[in-house]
Scaffold this motif. Structure first.
Motif, PDB file in Angstrom:
ATOM      1  N   ASP A 322      -6.182  42.201 -13.120  1.00  0.00           N
ATOM      2  CA  ASP A 322      -7.022  43.066 -13.934  1.00  0.00           C
ATOM      3  C   ASP A 322      -8.161  43.571 -13.054  1.00  0.00           C
ATOM      4  O   ASP A 322      -8.348  43.091 -11.925  1.00  0.00           O
ATOM      5  N   ILE A 323      -8.884  44.553 -13.560  1.00  0.00           N
ATOM      6  CA  ILE A 323      -9.980  45.114 -12.785  1.00  0.00           C
ATOM      7  C   ILE A 323     -11.220  45.136 -13.662  1.00  0.00           C
ATOM      8  O   ILE A 323     -11.127  45.379 -14.868  1.00  0.00           O
ATOM      9  N   ASP A 324     -12.372  44.836 -13.095  1.00  0.00           N
ATOM     10  CA  ASP A 324     -13.610  44.929 -13.849  1.00  0.00           C
ATOM     11  C   ASP A 324     -14.404  46.110 -13.311  1.00  0.00           C
ATOM     12  O   ASP A 324     -15.121  45.997 -12.321  1.00  0.00           O
ATOM     13  N   ALA A 325     -14.246  47.248 -13.969  1.00  0.00           N
ATOM     14  CA  ALA A 325     -14.928  48.464 -13.531  1.00  0.00           C
ATOM     15  C   ALA A 325     -16.100  48.779 -14.455  1.00  0.00           C
ATOM     16  O   ALA A 325     -16.556  49.913 -14.553  1.00  0.00           O
ATOM     17  N   SER A 326     -16.612  47.769 -15.151  1.00  0.00           N
ATOM     18  CA  SER A 326     -17.756  47.970 -16.036  1.00  0.00           C
ATOM     19  C   SER A 326     -18.992  48.292 -15.189  1.00  0.00           C
ATOM     20  O   SER A 326     -18.955  48.179 -13.966  1.00  0.00           O
ATOM     21  N   ASP A 327     -20.092  48.677 -15.838  1.00  0.00           N
ATOM     22  CA  ASP A 327     -21.278  49.041 -15.058  1.00  0.00           C
ATOM     23  C   ASP A 327     -22.208  47.856 -14.804  1.00  0.00           C
ATOM     24  O   ASP A 327     -23.375  48.029 -14.453  1.00  0.00           O
ATOM     25  N   LYS A 328     -21.706  46.636 -14.992  1.00  0.00           N
ATOM     26  CA  LYS A 328     -22.519  45.458 -14.635  1.00  0.00           C
ATOM     27  C   LYS A 328     -22.607  45.335 -13.118  1.00  0.00           C
ATOM     28  O   LYS A 328     -21.755  45.844 -12.387  1.00  0.00           O
ATOM     29  N   LYS A 329     -23.611  44.586 -12.662  1.00  0.00           N
ATOM     30  CA  LYS A 329     -23.730  44.350 -11.225  1.00  0.00           C
ATOM     31  C   LYS A 329     -22.648  43.381 -10.769  1.00  0.00           C
ATOM     32  O   LYS A 329     -22.256  42.480 -11.516  1.00  0.00           O
ATOM     33  N   PRO A 330     -22.193  43.525  -9.489  1.00  0.00           N
ATOM     34  CA  PRO A 330     -21.145  42.626  -8.994  1.00  0.00           C
ATOM     35  C   PRO A 330     -21.474  41.143  -9.210  1.00  0.00           C
ATOM     36  O   PRO A 330     -20.608  40.368  -9.612  1.00  0.00           O
TER      37      PRO A 330
END
Lengths: 476, 476
Positions: A322-330
């Protein structure tokens, strides 16, 4: 909001019970509801259960069993047909007394287990030796009216499978009982990376109505044991109570020999308490809903997201990705996915793309590796297998560290005063000794392991002749 | 014994209800138990459900939904939170009043559906527009206290999936409602070969608590309709009752818009009544647990069984295949497998082996074909697809034959006196007319089809201005 805050969890060593509660809620496995003692299994928790269920269901089918579905309700008179069984279960069943506005002539219990329903059906459909064996299984919810509950470990309602089989001979029923215990052990060890001790329950601890009960017992991080699956030889007790008979090859009328065996959502609690750490869940790759999480670095820069999504598509060939492309910081993302126990993280940013490489980070060891793009698929496959192996090995080592022996009662009491874990000690076979041990140490007999040793010739409690080596432990 | 006797089933035209009962029991789909109104789903019936479930589950996941699991019990106070909902369901819920020996402070109902549990959970986990949409589904058993029950069609307990979603806008919720109705229609038409009419329920027939309900309606062999799947736009009624709010992009606080949609074991009843015939079940290949049954002829002769088992292994590449190598006579086997609706039978004996050919027999048409060994795989694939198509076509033709139109009340009454089927007729939108039609004809409004026609400008009942074309029918 919410998700962007650091999710602090209590340290294991500070308060293990609170650590557990923190993990199950903050890793989004469950939520509570206004239904006392029940839990909501959230998407991440349920995906885990689906993976476990699929692995087990295919093993159940491969060993020749067929799935069926029995009613949820059991009329009180039916539950009462087998004496030991009703005695065991009556205190913990939920009773339906009304349908709509109407009071029922007979109360219905919500199934705590379905032996009696299977028996009633078997009586209808078994007539000849040609009808045997009957190898049935059902996936269902069951209810047991527990006073004290904890998510997964002990809940008013839980999900499970229950196998129910009928055989022509005692020997065949015995073989089935062993076979299904081995299926459970295989699932625990090779899928969930949980090492188990296989053995037989004492009469005190066996299933209500069984001739004998086999069990697999595992050890949690805090040194408490957890019964992880049981397989019962029911003998012909139920068959006699329900009149399940067949005409044998020689024309004689015989009662069938039965087994039953069950495996529940409880195992998720075991998985958490065996592998988890102070950063949260650690999920074995073989059962992880997401095995590899891609976290793009500086994802606002041109080409990064495209590249990351491209990787996601390619790597789906070798892992559940899966990929986490949300706008949270790494950093937030790292914490989140570590909390959720995702086995591998892949970091990729503009510099990595330039150099044709990525960073892989292991959840179990924390190790970070720079991997070149052309070796990525092989490295992922290899690392997931290594994580699976490593988790099992670590759990086995922990169990060995926490397995003790006691030769007399003073030793036994002393160990349980200062330590928690399995204690191997000899037993005379007398129920009084078993009860005294429980009273004075809080530990119960977990099982008489199939692999017997003679560490002494005397019962650890009364000093009389010992009959069996027993694993004792405080247990969930 | 048992199995070797001819299993006579009542002819459809003699007594359709008895035909149905004969089929479900003699094809080993279900058994009765001492639990009133509940059924035991036997291995063959459950394998059918598993196939349907797998097809639907993958469609639900492909459309972005996640599976969860909610508690079985609902506290009475929680069920009462949405007024229309409790009014609709209260008369048909089972109440748990005791746990063990203890009387409960508050009664728990056994879930008839889980809207209120999802709502309570959604209130906990939805805060911002970023949390939307929430697209959840659960596979579960539910209980409705029905007075009159029939296997699959109307049972005290049934299995189903129930989807529950939350959206930021009315429009998105509407799109979801349509999307999931289309998923159900696709499953019915392309997997179960059951043609459906898509439309909207009247307010009288909509779900308790919904803004509106979409439905797919199918027509059985006896001309009665069966509601085959429903998808509800719940609006914000539940959200207001439960306080499910989110902060929108503009900072304002909004109530979510919700949907729910369900599909049940009832569809197995539809499959039976759409495709079955006087020899028993007819199962569409796409959902058949066994698509091809191999029956060895003169199986005692040398080489026959080996050859047949060899075929079984090879043909597993192109079909779900089984072999009947029991010692029953071939004629008995043919009857048995026809009763069970297995789409294709393969007969192979010593002469066939010599000639390098086999016989294929179709369940739907009875056609027998001699097929040479080298064309067998292609022929099986092609024939299974043709059976699937043919069953759908036959069902569509039957529905067309049994779809009538009525322009005024006399016509409507006359049709329902002498025929059964769908009757298309105009309606003014007034509930009184709907109730009068039901009273005088026994037919209910099945749906206002999405595909509207204007067959008249006057209501079939009162003669006032018509608003909608409605499908009317007697229904299961």
């Amino acid at each position: 909001m919410g998700k962007e805050f650091v999710k602090d969890i209590t340290a294991m060593d500070v308060d293990f019970a609170q650590w557990y509660t923190d993990v199950v809620t903050k890793a989004d496995l469950i939520d509570y509801s206004s239904v006392r003692g029940s839990m909501i299994i959230r998407p991440y928790g349920y995906a885990l259960w689906e993976n476990i269920k699929n692995e087990l269901d295919s093993r159940i089918k491969e060993t020749g069993h067929e799935n069926v579905y029995m009613p949820l309700f059991i009329p009180e008179s039916l539950l009462q047909k087998e004496k030991d069984h009703i005695e065991g279960f009556a205190p913990e069943v939920a009773w339906v007394t009304h349908g709509g506005d109407e009071k029922l002539a007979e109360r219905l219990c919500v199934r705590p287990t379905s032996e009696v329903l299977f028996c009633e059906h078997y009586k209808n459909i078994i007539h000849s030796y040609r009808d045997l064996p009957k190898l049935y299984n059902q996936w269902a919810n069951v209810v047991r009216w527990e006073k004290t509950t904890r998510p997964f470990l002990r809940t008013l309602e839980f999900l499970w499978q229950e196998g129910h089989t009928c055989h022509a001979t005692d020997e065949e029923a015995h073989e089935e009982t062993v076979k299904m215990l081995n299926v459970y052990a295989d699932l625990c060890e090779n899928v969930l990376a949980i090492p188990v001790v296989k053995g037989q329950k004492t009469d005190k601890e066996k299933f209500a109505g069984a001739k004998y009960t086999y069990t697999i017992e595992s050890l949690m991080h805090d040194g408490k044991a957890l019964q992880s699956g049981t397989s019962h030889h029911l003998g012909d007790g139920f068959a006699k109570a329900f009149g399940i008979q067949f005409t044998d090859k020689d024309g004689s009328l015989q009662h069938v020999q039965q087994t039953s065996w069950g495996f529940t959502t409880r195992i998720i609690g075991a998985m958490i308490m065996v592998h988890g750490d102070d950063r949260g869940l650690v999920i074995p790759p073989n059962v992880a809903p997401v095995q590899l999480m891609i976290v793009p670095i500086a994802q606002h820069k041109e080409g990064v997201l495209d590249y990351a999504y491209g990787l996601k598509e390619t790597l789906a060939r070798v892992a559940r990705v899966d990929i986490d492309a949300s706008d949270k910081k790494p950093g937030w993302k790292f914490n989140e996915h570590e909390m959720k126990g995702i086995p591998l993280r892949l970091e990729v940013g503009p510099k990595d793309i330039e150099k044709q490489q990525v960073v892989l980070a292991r959840r179990d060891t924390g190790e970070k590796m720079i991997v070149s793009a052309d070796q990525l698929e092989a490295k992922i496959t290899e690392t997931l297998a290594d994580i699976q192996r490593n988790l099992f090995e670590k759990a086995r080592e922990l169990r060995e560290e926490k397995t003790f022996t006691a030769l007399n009662f003073d030793e036994l009491k002393e160990i349980f005063k200062i330590k928690t874990g399995f204690v191997k000690a000899m037993w005379c076979g007398d129920r009084d000794c078993e009860e005294q041990i429980k009273e004075e140490t809080g530990a119960t007999s977990r099982c008489m392991p199939f692999h017997q040793e003679t560490i002494s010739t005397e019962c650890v409690c009364c000093g009389k002749d010992a009959k069996k080596l027993v694993y004792w432990a405080k247990a969930y």
